[in-house]
Design an enzyme around this catalytic site. Structure first.
Site, PDB file in Angstrom:
ATOM      1  NE  ARG A  36      -3.971  -2.096   0.442  1.00 49.96           N
ATOM      2  CZ  ARG A  36      -5.047  -2.184   1.231  1.00 49.96           C
ATOM      3  NH1 ARG A  36      -5.345  -1.187   2.038  1.00 49.96           N
ATOM      4  NH2 ARG A  36      -5.800  -3.255   1.204  1.00 49.96           N
ATOM      5  CG  ASP A  46     -14.490   3.313   4.769  1.00 52.02           C
ATOM      6  OD1 ASP A  46     -14.563   2.145   4.330  1.00 52.02           O
ATOM      7  OD2 ASP A  46     -13.400   3.884   5.000  1.00 52.02           O
TER       8      ASP A  46
END
Lengths: 123, 148, 270
Positions: free
Chosen positions: C29, C138
């Site tokens: 990532r 989220d």
């Protein structure tokens, strides 16, 4: 399972052939819509056709209309694989009998997931 | 609104990353001019002009190798022409989406040329990259467009 | 190179523990963040994040490590099960109240809640006269802002989304496709932390908690699942990610239908 890949670019035909072979298809190629019809008449119907839009002699859209009108090759899943990405083009193709539509450039995952949607591949 | 440099970069990066799984680094024109392949697509309609991409022989061979799944030294001239043409075609399709509609793309034209000299002017947008050290330039030249 | 700085940052900001087993996740990532920022290495990203003035780089790092990659109709079969089994059953059961509450926890860039909305719109037009709530939550505000826009790149709409639904529910804008206002209106987006907001889990009939439990250690994962059980209707359904299980056989019963697995709360006392 058998498939035909119809695109005037050998490079794209090469990519699609390999991707389909990995999914277990035997693959036939053609460089335009007319060649594709000739190939289907010669070797028999296929389960899946991946078709470009813009090609010389007979375009993918013309091939789509011809094949659906004839019904001789039914049932054949037809997926457009093309740079044409306008909503109106996608609609035209679906209305003319295409089952799915992929916009170039595509990845292997895109193809796999579309084949799953068509019931021609499992997870 | 016609694409600016950053939009042209985005399209190029998108196509090369997806299609060729290659990383592009933005760069400036190299100091030498070297022989290479040029792929060209004419765009005609409400907006008219052309998109060209030029890259070194080495990069063209590598790209063809990826698309045909053979080592770069095993590709034929035909393979390279086809690969460069298809990359130009796919890029043009994505650029066309950013131009005033309607417009059509010509079939791609591929020829031996050079990569290195800058040709930017008022009517030509030009973006440079290197791909694993090899130069790549993409140009969008306008011939006619609707009055803004 | 130690990734402890990053681990601590994520634990502090998101309550998520990324142990050594997740090093591959951190590295991949952060490599993407490096590429996006035009930096040469993940060490450079970390150095930037550590600079006191760079709170936005810190946030970016946290987002990159806590955001899920998601696609439309991910794994396909759960949405078939939704269509064939789960919604029909719940519509019968809720015929009196005509209310349906669906929670997409860890909705990331929004493909999951919009896929749920498309499933309802396509196959259950009767629900238009019901009170249907799709709550999408989220951790990261930035990701929620993207989801609210409902704007997707060509590669994103190419994945998992039937072309017929693309032309029906999206409008093209350049190389992007934007979700229709009607569909956008079906989803409420809200920031939410599954670990620190446990007291506020929303009561729901269907919960999608897909591909987010991997971020948690086992005790946290179990706490999240137990808490979901508490807010889920007794005849409700939990959907997890393709390869995930609950490890809580006393709390949930696994059901297989339409090639998908989902979970029902067990009838035994909590």
């Amino acid at each position: 399972m058998r498939a035909i890949v119809v695109d005037d670019s050998r490079a794209t035909r090469s990519i699609l052939k390999r991707a389909l072979a990995r999914e277990g298809f035997e693959v036939v190629e053609a460089g335009n819509g007319r060649e594709a019809i000739d190939a289907l008449e010669a070797t028999g119907a296929v389960d899946l056709a991946l078709v470009d839009w813009n090609m010389p002699v007979m375009t993918g859209y013309e091939f789509l209309n011809e094949v659906r009108a004839r019904r001789a090759f039914d049932p054949m899943a037809i997926m457009m694989v093309t740079t044409e990405s306008e909503a109106s083009q996608v609609k035209r193709a679906l209305d003319a009998g295409a089952n799915e539509y992929v916009m170039k450039p595509f990845t292997d995952e895109v193809l796999h997931e579309k084949l799953m949607l068509l019931g021609l591949a499992r997870a | 609104m016609p694409p600016d440099d950053s939009a042209l970069r985005d399209v190029t990066d998108f196509v090369w990353t997806t299609f060729l799984r290659a990383d592009l680094t933005p760069s400036i024109p190299p100091s030498n001019v070297e022989p290479g392949y040029v792929g060209r697509v004419r765009i005609s309609g409400t907006w008219s002009g052309e998109l060209t991409l030029a890259c070194s022989d080495t990069l063209a061979r590598r790209a063809a190798g990826t698309l045909f799944d053979v080592p770069p030294d095993a590709v034929t001239g035909d393979d390279v022409n086809d690969a460069v043409g298809e990359i130009a075609n796919v890029m043009s399709g994505n650029v066309k989406a950013l131009l005033p509609a309607p417009s059509r793309l010509s079939l791609p034209d591929v020829y031996a040329g050079t990569v290195g000299a800058t040709r930017a002017d008022d009517r030509v947008r030009e973006v440079w990259f290197t791909c694993e050290g090899e130069p790549l330039v993409v140009r969008l030249a306008v011939e006619s467009q609707p009055a803004s | 190179m130690t990734l402890n700085y990053v681990r601590n940052l994520v634990r502090q900001r998101a309550g998520i523990v990324l142990d050594e087993g997740k090093d591959y996740l951190i590295e991949s990532r952060l490599a993407t963040v490096a590429h996006e920022m035009g930096l040469a290495s993940i060490e450079d990203v970390i150095a930037r994040a550590r600079t006191p003035a760079n709170t936005n780089v810190e946030s970016r790092v946290v987002e990159a490590l806590t955001t899920n990659e998601t696609t439309f109709f991910r794994d396909m079969y759960p949405f078939e099960a939704l269509r064939e089994t789960v919604i029909p059953q719940l519509m019968k059961a809720r015929a009196a109240t005509r209310t349906l509450r669906i929670w997409s926890a860890a909705s990331s860039t929004g493909q999951e809640p919009y896929s749920i909305a498309m499933t309802l719109r396509e196959h259950f037009p009767e629900l238009k006269s019901w009170r249907v709530r799709i709550l999408a939550t989220d951790l990261a505000e930035g990701i929620l802002d993207r989801a609210k826009l409902g704007r997707y790149r060509q590669i994103e709409v190419n994945r998992g989304l039937p072309a017929s639904l693309l032309v029906k529910y999206f409008t093209r804008d350049g190389n992007d496709w934007v979700i229709s206002p009607e569909l956008r209106a079906m989803v409420d987006f809200s920031a939410f932390n599954l670990v620190t907001d446990m007291a506020r889990y929303p009561a729901c009939d269907i919960a999608f908690v897909r591909n987010v439990l991997i971020y948690f250690d086992l005790p946290t994962k179990q706490a999240v699942l137990r808490r979901v059980r508490e807010v889920l209707a007794p005849d409700g359904v939990l959907f997890l990610g393709g390869t995930e299980g609950t490890t809580l056989d006393d709390v949930y019963e696994r059901v297989v239908a339409d090639k998908a697995a989902f979970y029902r709360p067990r009838k035994s006392a909590r």
